[in-house]
Structure formats: C-alpha cells, structure tokens
Design an enzyme around this catalytic site. Sequence first.
Site, PDB file in Angstrom:
ATOM      1  N   LYS A 266      11.896   6.568   0.331  1.00 41.38           N
ATOM      2  CA  LYS A 266      12.229   5.242  -0.219  1.00 41.38           C
ATOM      3  C   LYS A 266      13.741   5.001  -0.223  1.00 41.38           C
ATOM      4  CE  LYS A 266       8.009   3.771  -0.978  1.00 41.38           C
ATOM      5  NZ  LYS A 266       7.447   2.659  -0.194  1.00 41.38           N
TER       6      LYS A 266
ATOM      7  N   ARG B  18      -5.247  -3.674   0.550  1.00 40.24           N
ATOM      8  CA  ARG B  18      -5.495  -3.547  -0.886  1.00 40.24           C
ATOM      9  C   ARG B  18      -4.159  -3.538  -1.639  1.00 40.24           C
ATOM     10  NH1 ARG B  18      -6.981   2.932  -1.694  1.00 40.24           N
ATOM     11  NH2 ARG B  18      -4.800   3.570  -1.875  1.00 40.24           N
TER      12      ARG B  18
ATOM     13  N   TYR C  12       8.787  11.429  -1.690  1.00 41.48           N
ATOM     14  CA  TYR C  12       8.648   9.971  -1.840  1.00 41.48           C
ATOM     15  C   TYR C  12      10.025   9.324  -1.980  1.00 41.48           C
ATOM     16  CZ  TYR C  12       6.674   5.587  -3.728  1.00 41.48           C
ATOM     17  OH  TYR C  12       6.320   4.274  -3.949  1.00 41.48           O
TER      18      TYR C  12
ATOM     19  N   THR D 262      -2.047  -0.603  -9.234  1.00 40.84           N
ATOM     20  CA  THR D 262      -2.741  -0.690  -7.938  1.00 40.84           C
ATOM     21  C   THR D 262      -3.541   0.594  -7.724  1.00 40.84           C
ATOM     22  OG1 THR D 262      -1.045   0.449  -6.645  1.00 40.84           O
ATOM     23  CG2 THR D 262      -0.739  -1.941  -6.970  1.00 40.84           C
TER      24      THR D 262
ATOM     25  N   VAL E 129       0.863   2.832  10.713  1.00 38.44           N
ATOM     26  CA  VAL E 129       2.262   2.421  10.888  1.00 38.44           C
ATOM     27  C   VAL E 129       3.139   3.483  11.552  1.00 38.44           C
ATOM     28  CG1 VAL E 129       2.295   0.725   9.007  1.00 38.44           C
ATOM     29  CG2 VAL E 129       2.849   3.134   8.514  1.00 38.44           C
TER      30      VAL E 129
ATOM     31  N   ASP F  21      -3.672  -2.558   8.619  1.00 38.64           N
ATOM     32  CA  ASP F  21      -3.929  -1.403   7.751  1.00 38.64           C
ATOM     33  C   ASP F  21      -4.785  -0.414   8.516  1.00 38.64           C
ATOM     34  OD1 ASP F  21      -4.802   0.266   5.393  1.00 38.64           O
ATOM     35  OD2 ASP F  21      -3.898  -1.362   4.263  1.00 38.64           O
TER      36      ASP F  21
ATOM     37  N   VAL G 228       3.358  -0.457 -10.835  1.00 39.90           N
ATOM     38  CA  VAL G 228       2.495  -1.618 -10.629  1.00 39.90           C
ATOM     39  C   VAL G 228       1.050  -1.113 -10.585  1.00 39.90           C
ATOM     40  CG1 VAL G 228       2.010  -3.570  -9.117  1.00 39.90           C
ATOM     41  CG2 VAL G 228       4.356  -2.703  -9.298  1.00 39.90           C
TER      42      VAL G 228
END
Length: 278
Positions: A156, A16, A152, A187, A61, A37, A185
């Site tokens: 990153k 997605r 986060y 999503t 992952v 996924d 973005v």
Amino acid sequence: MGDLSGAVAIVTGGARGQGAAEARALAAAGASVVVADRLDAEGRALAGSLGDAAVFCHLDVAEPDQWADCVDAAVQRFGRVTVLVNNAGIVIANRLEDATLDEYLQVVRVNQVGCFLGMKAVVGPMRAAGGGSIVNVSSTAGIEGMEYLTAYAASKFAITGMTKCAAIELGRYGIRVNSVHPGSVDTPMIRDRGVSDEEMAAFGAALPLARVGRPEEVARLVLFLASDNSSYCTGAEFVIDGGLLAGPPPEPVAAQPVTAEPATPGPVTAQAAPAAGP
Ligand code: NAD
C-alpha cells in the site's frame, strides 16, 4: 456528486465490497462500467444488476495478458476507457517472524503489481480518449505502519508512491492519478477474517467518528476523484478513515464534581483544562 455521462470506467475487484459499491456509484452517475474481478459469479451478477451500462470481465490483476483483454473488451463494448479504479486487493496478516516469503509475494502480486499493470494498461486508451482519471485504492496502512501487516503496508505504501510518479508523468496527457486511503470499512475483506459485529463495533468506538466506514462512503470519494469535480487534484492522498490518522484517541473525560457554589474564578491551567472536546 458528479456527472459521469460518457465516462467509461474499469473497476477492479468490482464483484464485492468497496469495488461493488464503486461500480454502482459510477453507473448511477452515468458512467459505463466494466466490473473486473476473478470472482466470476459475483461479478456477473453485479454487472447484470446494472443493466446495459455494465459488463463483467474476468481479470486477475497480476496477469498482463488479462489486462490487455479487459481493456480491449471495454473499448470494444463502450468505445474508450476514461476511468480506472485500481481497487482489487488482498490482506494477509501475520507476525513478521512468522510471515513467509510466499505470503509476502502473494500480497505484493495483487496489491502492488496489479496496480502497476492496471495503470500501464490504460495509459494508451486514456491518451486516445483525451484524458482520464486513475484512482488507486491504497489504505491508511499506505501512510502509517500497522502491526502484523508488513506485506500489506509494503504494497500500500508502494501504491502511494506509484500514484505520485504516474501523476507527474501523465498530467501532460490530461490523466489525473490519485490514491484513496480507507481506514476500517465493513466489507468481506474484514468479515472473512472472522470479525464479529461486536468486535467491529468495539473497534469503531475507539475512532473519532465512533464507527467503522461503509463501502458506499468510500465509493462517494472515488466518484469525486473520477469526475471533473476533482479536476485540479492529482498525485494526492485522500484519506477516508473516520479520524483514525488524526491522532491517538482522547483520554476518557472524568466526571466533574458538581458543587452548589461556583468556584472562585482563577487562571485556567493545563491540568485543569479537559483533554479534548466537550
Ligand atoms: P473485499 O475482499 O471485500 O473485495 C476485494 C475484491 O478484490 C474481491 O472482489 C476480490 O475477488 C478482488 N480481488 C482480489 N484479488 C484479485 C485479483 N488478483 N484480481 C482481481 N480481483 C481480485 O475487500 P474490500 O474491503 O472491498 O477492499 C477493496 C480495497 O480497499 C482493497 O484494495 C483493500 O486493500 C482496500 N482497503 C480496504 C479496507 C477495509 O477495511 N475493508 C481498508 C483499507 C483499504
């Protein structure tokens, strides 16, 4: 944007959001795609919609054994692996004083450990294929800090650094490694946090391009980095953020009084000059 005929790409978090847009774009450019996924139903549906050019592979992952199975499945089905898009990610936002170690480790496990394991897993197959391209999806929060995003941003920023180390190490094998840094973005990652259309529009309005990004726009950048169009790019950060990191938003420009007679020309002072733009 790039011919990927003959390329074989693994896209993590491909079920997605940006990952799905990246899988579609890579397939449209001629690549065979493994949609990887932990969302089985969505991932299977997406891969099915791409026809024979795509398969779904269940992947968490952060699990090394599942990475081995996924890479094996790609090689069995399509013969090799030449592109990896390490796109899977999660976000947990919390004030530093309230954030728990468990939250921190959850985020690092997926975003940072997942990226590390993915790069490790494809080095052998990419070397066997004569080279490849690894695209690691970081964030603007991998370049600049953001409130409530300590875990986060840690994960990153780690991707930004790992990308450079891997690029230095793998260039000799014809493997390029770059990081992509989206701003906001539209999503499910954002929408699932309860962000409304109005809030999204208000946030976008403060950006130089006056809107948030679309997954397809990030996918075009990923496609560029996956293809030979970026053949001399490695170890680099590619920002796609509508201008977020360019600097603070301009002050609102006050309406200028209209006079019948033009004022006597004089020297332009810093105070008289508009803060920015037309
Ligand atoms: P999303 O939540 O819509 O999609 C993320 C995908 O990753 C999902 O399909 C999810 O199932 C998958 N995923 C999560 N944990 C996984 C795991 N352990 N193993 C395998 N798959 C897993 O998010 P998105 O907005 O499409 O984000 C894609 C990437 O872009 C992420 O790395 C995210 O951090 C990054 N990013 C997003 C934004 C944004 O504003 N949306 C901004 C900057 C960076």
